[in-house]
Design a protein around this motif. Structure first.
Motif, PDB file in Angstrom:
ATOM      1  N   LEU A 131      56.033  40.441  43.999  1.00  0.00           N
ATOM      2  CA  LEU A 131      57.113  40.313  42.921  1.00  0.00           C
ATOM      3  C   LEU A 131      57.803  41.502  42.594  1.00  0.00           C
ATOM      4  O   LEU A 131      58.776  41.831  42.566  1.00  0.00           O
ATOM      5  CB  LEU A 131      56.512  39.545  41.839  1.00  0.00           C
ATOM      6  CG  LEU A 131      56.429  38.298  41.939  1.00  0.00           C
ATOM      7  CD1 LEU A 131      55.700  37.513  40.491  1.00  0.00           C
ATOM      8  CD2 LEU A 131      57.693  37.483  42.292  1.00  0.00           C
ATOM      9  N   ARG A 132      56.792  42.558  42.374  1.00  0.00           N
ATOM     10  CA  ARG A 132      57.432  43.877  42.197  1.00  0.00           C
ATOM     11  C   ARG A 132      58.009  44.570  43.191  1.00  0.00           C
ATOM     12  O   ARG A 132      58.977  45.220  42.859  1.00  0.00           O
ATOM     13  CB  ARG A 132      55.920  44.807  41.615  1.00  0.00           C
ATOM     14  CG  ARG A 132      56.135  46.119  41.278  1.00  0.00           C
ATOM     15  CD  ARG A 132      56.735  46.389  40.041  1.00  0.00           C
ATOM     16  NE  ARG A 132      55.830  46.033  38.879  1.00  0.00           N
ATOM     17  CZ  ARG A 132      56.124  46.255  37.857  1.00  0.00           C
ATOM     18  NH1 ARG A 132      57.452  46.505  37.198  1.00  0.00           N
ATOM     19  NH2 ARG A 132      55.457  45.805  36.809  1.00  0.00           N
ATOM     20  N   LYS A 142      45.027  50.831  40.960  1.00  0.00           N
ATOM     21  CA  LYS A 142      45.901  49.473  40.796  1.00  0.00           C
ATOM     22  C   LYS A 142      45.908  49.344  39.245  1.00  0.00           C
ATOM     23  O   LYS A 142      46.742  48.568  38.872  1.00  0.00           O
ATOM     24  CB  LYS A 142      44.852  48.673  41.162  1.00  0.00           C
ATOM     25  CG  LYS A 142      44.677  48.447  42.771  1.00  0.00           C
ATOM     26  CD  LYS A 142      43.707  47.320  42.970  1.00  0.00           C
ATOM     27  CE  LYS A 142      44.005  46.822  44.491  1.00  0.00           C
ATOM     28  NZ  LYS A 142      42.781  45.710  44.953  1.00  0.00           N
ATOM     29  N   THR A 143      45.171  50.150  38.359  1.00  0.00           N
ATOM     30  CA  THR A 143      45.643  49.934  37.032  1.00  0.00           C
ATOM     31  C   THR A 143      46.280  50.925  36.411  1.00  0.00           C
ATOM     32  O   THR A 143      46.769  50.975  35.203  1.00  0.00           O
ATOM     33  CB  THR A 143      44.099  50.357  36.114  1.00  0.00           C
ATOM     34  OG1 THR A 143      43.504  51.368  36.664  1.00  0.00           O
ATOM     35  CG2 THR A 143      43.074  49.113  36.207  1.00  0.00           C
ATOM     36  N   SER A 144      47.137  51.585  37.407  1.00  0.00           N
ATOM     37  CA  SER A 144      48.176  52.641  36.740  1.00  0.00           C
ATOM     38  C   SER A 144      49.574  51.795  36.724  1.00  0.00           C
ATOM     39  O   SER A 144      49.795  50.658  36.920  1.00  0.00           O
ATOM     40  CB  SER A 144      48.436  53.831  37.688  1.00  0.00           C
ATOM     41  OG  SER A 144      48.820  53.196  38.878  1.00  0.00           O
ATOM     42  N   ASP A 145      50.735  52.592  36.329  1.00  0.00           N
ATOM     43  CA  ASP A 145      52.053  51.810  35.999  1.00  0.00           C
ATOM     44  C   ASP A 145      52.589  51.818  37.460  1.00  0.00           C
ATOM     45  O   ASP A 145      53.112  52.808  38.341  1.00  0.00           O
ATOM     46  CB  ASP A 145      52.687  52.976  35.186  1.00  0.00           C
ATOM     47  CG  ASP A 145      54.283  52.478  34.943  1.00  0.00           C
ATOM     48  OD1 ASP A 145      54.371  51.217  35.771  1.00  0.00           O
ATOM     49  OD2 ASP A 145      54.970  52.685  34.048  1.00  0.00           O
ATOM     50  N   LEU A 146      52.525  50.607  37.895  1.00  0.00           N
ATOM     51  CA  LEU A 146      53.073  50.304  39.106  1.00  0.00           C
ATOM     52  C   LEU A 146      54.469  50.406  39.686  1.00  0.00           C
ATOM     53  O   LEU A 146      54.879  50.806  40.679  1.00  0.00           O
ATOM     54  CB  LEU A 146      52.410  49.039  39.822  1.00  0.00           C
ATOM     55  CG  LEU A 146      50.836  48.637  40.102  1.00  0.00           C
ATOM     56  CD1 LEU A 146      50.707  47.390  40.453  1.00  0.00           C
ATOM     57  CD2 LEU A 146      50.453  49.847  41.151  1.00  0.00           C
ATOM     58  N   GLN A 147      55.246  50.341  38.581  1.00  0.00           N
ATOM     59  CA  GLN A 147      56.770  50.610  38.819  1.00  0.00           C
ATOM     60  C   GLN A 147      56.866  52.028  39.166  1.00  0.00           C
ATOM     61  O   GLN A 147      57.811  52.213  39.919  1.00  0.00           O
ATOM     62  CB  GLN A 147      57.618  49.934  37.458  1.00  0.00           C
ATOM     63  CG  GLN A 147      59.017  50.187  37.711  1.00  0.00           C
ATOM     64  CD  GLN A 147      59.664  49.686  38.894  1.00  0.00           C
ATOM     65  OE1 GLN A 147      59.234  48.402  39.005  1.00  0.00           O
ATOM     66  NE2 GLN A 147      60.401  50.243  39.449  1.00  0.00           N
ATOM     67  N   GLU A 151      42.204  40.365  47.355  1.00  0.00           N
ATOM     68  CA  GLU A 151      42.516  39.648  46.222  1.00  0.00           C
ATOM     69  C   GLU A 151      44.168  39.126  46.216  1.00  0.00           C
ATOM     70  O   GLU A 151      44.922  39.720  46.023  1.00  0.00           O
ATOM     71  CB  GLU A 151      42.652  40.831  44.929  1.00  0.00           C
ATOM     72  CG  GLU A 151      41.227  41.230  44.711  1.00  0.00           C
ATOM     73  CD  GLU A 151      40.635  40.899  43.523  1.00  0.00           C
ATOM     74  OE1 GLU A 151      41.031  39.742  42.861  1.00  0.00           O
ATOM     75  OE2 GLU A 151      39.513  41.613  42.871  1.00  0.00           O
ATOM     76  N   ALA A 210      61.384  42.887  43.772  1.00  0.00           N
ATOM     77  CA  ALA A 210      62.262  43.393  42.805  1.00  0.00           C
ATOM     78  C   ALA A 210      62.867  44.849  42.939  1.00  0.00           C
ATOM     79  O   ALA A 210      64.022  45.200  42.393  1.00  0.00           O
ATOM     80  CB  ALA A 210      61.680  43.576  41.217  1.00  0.00           C
ATOM     81  N   ALA A 222      41.107  50.124  43.084  1.00  0.00           N
ATOM     82  CA  ALA A 222      40.627  49.873  41.721  1.00  0.00           C
ATOM     83  C   ALA A 222      40.234  51.269  40.900  1.00  0.00           C
ATOM     84  O   ALA A 222      40.230  51.193  39.920  1.00  0.00           O
ATOM     85  CB  ALA A 222      39.699  48.729  41.577  1.00  0.00           C
ATOM     86  N   LEU A 278      51.513  39.398  42.870  1.00  0.00           N
ATOM     87  CA  LEU A 278      52.048  40.175  41.785  1.00  0.00           C
ATOM     88  C   LEU A 278      52.803  41.320  42.511  1.00  0.00           C
ATOM     89  O   LEU A 278      53.922  41.537  42.063  1.00  0.00           O
ATOM     90  CB  LEU A 278      51.084  40.557  40.756  1.00  0.00           C
ATOM     91  CG  LEU A 278      50.320  39.306  39.732  1.00  0.00           C
ATOM     92  CD1 LEU A 278      49.551  39.895  38.837  1.00  0.00           C
ATOM     93  CD2 LEU A 278      51.573  38.610  39.323  1.00  0.00           C
ATOM     94  N   LEU A 279      51.971  41.933  43.365  1.00  0.00           N
ATOM     95  CA  LEU A 279      52.534  43.225  44.022  1.00  0.00           C
ATOM     96  C   LEU A 279      53.819  42.856  44.667  1.00  0.00           C
ATOM     97  O   LEU A 279      54.937  43.606  44.663  1.00  0.00           O
ATOM     98  CB  LEU A 279      51.654  43.936  44.785  1.00  0.00           C
ATOM     99  CG  LEU A 279      51.884  45.551  45.125  1.00  0.00           C
ATOM    100  CD1 LEU A 279      52.436  46.088  43.836  1.00  0.00           C
ATOM    101  CD2 LEU A 279      50.621  45.905  45.813  1.00  0.00           C
ATOM    102  N   GLU A 333      45.828  36.969  44.395  1.00  0.00           N
ATOM    103  CA  GLU A 333      46.581  37.142  42.976  1.00  0.00           C
ATOM    104  C   GLU A 333      47.233  38.463  42.624  1.00  0.00           C
ATOM    105  O   GLU A 333      48.374  38.547  42.414  1.00  0.00           O
ATOM    106  CB  GLU A 333      45.515  37.121  41.881  1.00  0.00           C
ATOM    107  CG  GLU A 333      45.144  35.458  41.818  1.00  0.00           C
ATOM    108  CD  GLU A 333      43.999  35.303  41.076  1.00  0.00           C
ATOM    109  OE1 GLU A 333      42.980  36.133  41.309  1.00  0.00           O
ATOM    110  OE2 GLU A 333      43.621  34.369  40.316  1.00  0.00           O
ATOM    111  N   PHE A 334      46.635  39.597  43.178  1.00  0.00           N
ATOM    112  CA  PHE A 334      47.135  41.011  42.949  1.00  0.00           C
ATOM    113  C   PHE A 334      48.197  41.004  43.982  1.00  0.00           C
ATOM    114  O   PHE A 334      49.124  41.650  43.770  1.00  0.00           O
ATOM    115  CB  PHE A 334      46.063  42.050  43.128  1.00  0.00           C
ATOM    116  CG  PHE A 334      46.556  43.445  42.803  1.00  0.00           C
ATOM    117  CD1 PHE A 334      46.765  43.875  41.610  1.00  0.00           C
ATOM    118  CD2 PHE A 334      46.980  44.389  43.951  1.00  0.00           C
ATOM    119  CE1 PHE A 334      47.199  44.969  41.328  1.00  0.00           C
ATOM    120  CE2 PHE A 334      47.292  45.510  43.858  1.00  0.00           C
ATOM    121  CZ  PHE A 334      47.469  45.840  42.472  1.00  0.00           C
TER     122      PHE A 334
END
Lengths: 127, 370
Positions: A21-22, A104-109, A12, A25, A83, A18-19, A14-15
């Protein structure tokens, strides 16, 4: 301590972005792969410090990638991305010595903070 | 008596006997016809039943008779069936009263699955027989497999975009791409909490559908229920503190070992404590465990809004949400207590509730230790 390099594998895109970027950071160098074959090749070529590996992918799935990584390297920290978790998958991944699971739906930070701590411990043990 | 009078008497007696004989023969015929009709009625029902039926001699393991359906199911003619040993078809045949999902071998060697029900032994023509009824569950099994596959796929397909939405919102909220203002942050927090809610609904739906289809298998392990209770409760400490509630814990000092599925019972306790906190605005939440010899009794009580007498019977049904306060707090899915009941039932336990509107609620479940 310089930046750690992490390989993120997910079909995926898109995922994946996003990951990326995280992770950037959180001071990581990010390399990505969209399928299992590319992942196996990039583990050899890029020599990452850790791998984040999606389980469910078309073609070679994450468990097979993990099995192949383990044939070459039993120590590389590999965290499975999923997932949804199932007991069967956890069992299979543990057989191949997965370092952890990230929902994947948990708090990724929080998850990435945990991974960073695990990697620090892993490196300290290596020295 | 004169000679002719004697003859007359004799003739009269003979006539009476003939009449009696004729009467008995017609009665005989009637009985015979009734028997024939009964046999025909039985045959039609026997042969045209949707389920396969076999009459088997317990001693010789030979088939005494069989209906057309079982002949079609197995691919044998009735004459062929009478020659085979039932053990060739499926080994445990004559020893069962009722069994589900049993593999049965056809004449061509292929296997189908059946639910089998056998009668108590009956004496027929001097032989002790049992009647066994075979229900072919091939189609049902296929439907179950398709349903499981469908649920698995759907849940994955729903969760993947959900994870992308959630992470997208989280990245902006964490100001990784750049600063946001307070209003933007508030809107995104609402969006994020509803993504979480949707994720919980998907998880709960998946659980309830597994429980209802019988697809949830319990994997029992020996564990100390007291330390498990402590662990679950400690994961809610922050939520309890946030609502300024008191937490009361009434647990025995010694460990109590129970044989249960750890993940499932953790889910039960979590759902109950979560409910208690959600529906309580002041006062306390209390958990307790009591040792009842072969049983264990656990309860979670609160001093919350309570449930009205009318709503109590509906409490364990799906999508029931009583006393939800508009706009306040984290919303539930309305599936939590259905899941609790499903899991406790699977463990052979019982769950009950006492509640008074405005005073509070106490949910208690009892589980066998083994």
């Amino acid at each position: 301590m310089g930046k750690r390099k992490v390989l993120v594998v997910d079909d995926e895109i898109e995922f994946l972005e996003l990951l990326r970027l995280r992770l950037e950071a959180n001071n990581y160098d990010v390399v990505t792969a969209l399928d299992g074959d590319d992942a196996v090749a990039k583990v050899k070529k890029e020599k990452p410090d850790a791998v984040l590996l999606d389980i469910l992918m078309p073609g070679m799935d994450g468990l097979e990638v993990l099995r192949r990584i383990r044939q070459e390297d039993n120590k590389l920290p590999v965290f499975m991305l999923t997932a949804f978790s199932s007991k069967e998958r956890v069992k299979l991944a543990n057989e191949f010595n997965a370092s952890g699971f990230i929902l994947k739906t948990s708090d990724l930070q929080k998850e990435i903070a945990n991974i960073t701590r695990a990697l620090e411990k892993h490196q300290a043990n290596d020295i | 008596m004169k000679e002719y009078e004697k003859n007359e008497e004799e003739i009269k007696r003979l006539r009476e006997r003939i009449a009696a004989f004729e009467k008995s023969e017609s009665e005989h015929k009637k009985i015979e016809e009734a028997l024939k009709e009964s046999e025909q009625r039985f045959r039609v029902i026997f042969d045209y039943a949707n389920d396969g039926m076999l009459l088997t001699d317990i001693k010789s393991k030979k088939i005494y008779t069989a209906n057309k359906t079982i002949c079609q199911m197995l691919g044998y003619s009735l004459e062929e069936l009478k020659k085979i040993d039932v053990n060739d078809m499926h080994p445990s045949h004559s020893n069962i009263a009722e069994a589900r999902n049993i593999p049965v071998k056809r004449k061509d060697g292929t296997v189908f699955y059946a639910d089998i029900k056998c009668s108590i032994p009956v004496i027929l023509g001097g032989r002790t027989c049992v009647i066994c009824i075979f229900r072919d569950i091939t189609t049902q099994k296929k439907i179950d497999e398709l349903k499981d596959e469908f649920i698995g796929t759907v849940s994955h397909e729903l969760r993947s975009p959900l994870s992308i939405i959630k992470e997208g919102i989280s990245l902006v909220l964490d100001e990784i791409p750049g600063k946001i203002n307070e209003k933007q942050s508030k809107i995104l927090k609402t969006a994020k909490s509803n993504v979480d809610r949707l994720a919980r609904i998907i998880n709960d739906l998946l659980d309830i559908s597994k429980i209802e289809s019988g697809g949830l298998k319990i994997k029992k392990e020996a564990l100390d229920i007291i330390s498990m209770m402590k662990q679950v409760v400690s994961s809610f400490k922050l939520a309890i503190k946030d609502k300024r509630l008191a937490l009361k814990v009434d647990l025995p000092e010694k460990e109590i070992i129970v044989h249960v599925d750890p993940d499932m019972i953790t889910q039960v306790i979590s759902n109950l404590v979560d409910n208690a906190i959600r529906f309580t605005e002041k006062g306390h939440v209390e958990v307790s465990v009591k040792d009842r010899e072969a049983l264990i009794e656990c309860s979670v009580s609160d001093t919350g809004i309570g449930i009205s007498r009318d709503n109590l019977p509906k409490l364990f049904s799906k999508f029931q949400q009583f006393g939800r306060i508009a706009g306040l707090g984290r919303r539930g899915t309305g599936l939590g207590l259905s899941i609790v009941k499903g899991i406790i039932d699977l463990h052979g336990g019982k769950v009950g509730v006492e509640s008074e509107l405005g005073k509070g609620t106490k949910v208690t479940f009892i589980l066998p230790k083994k």
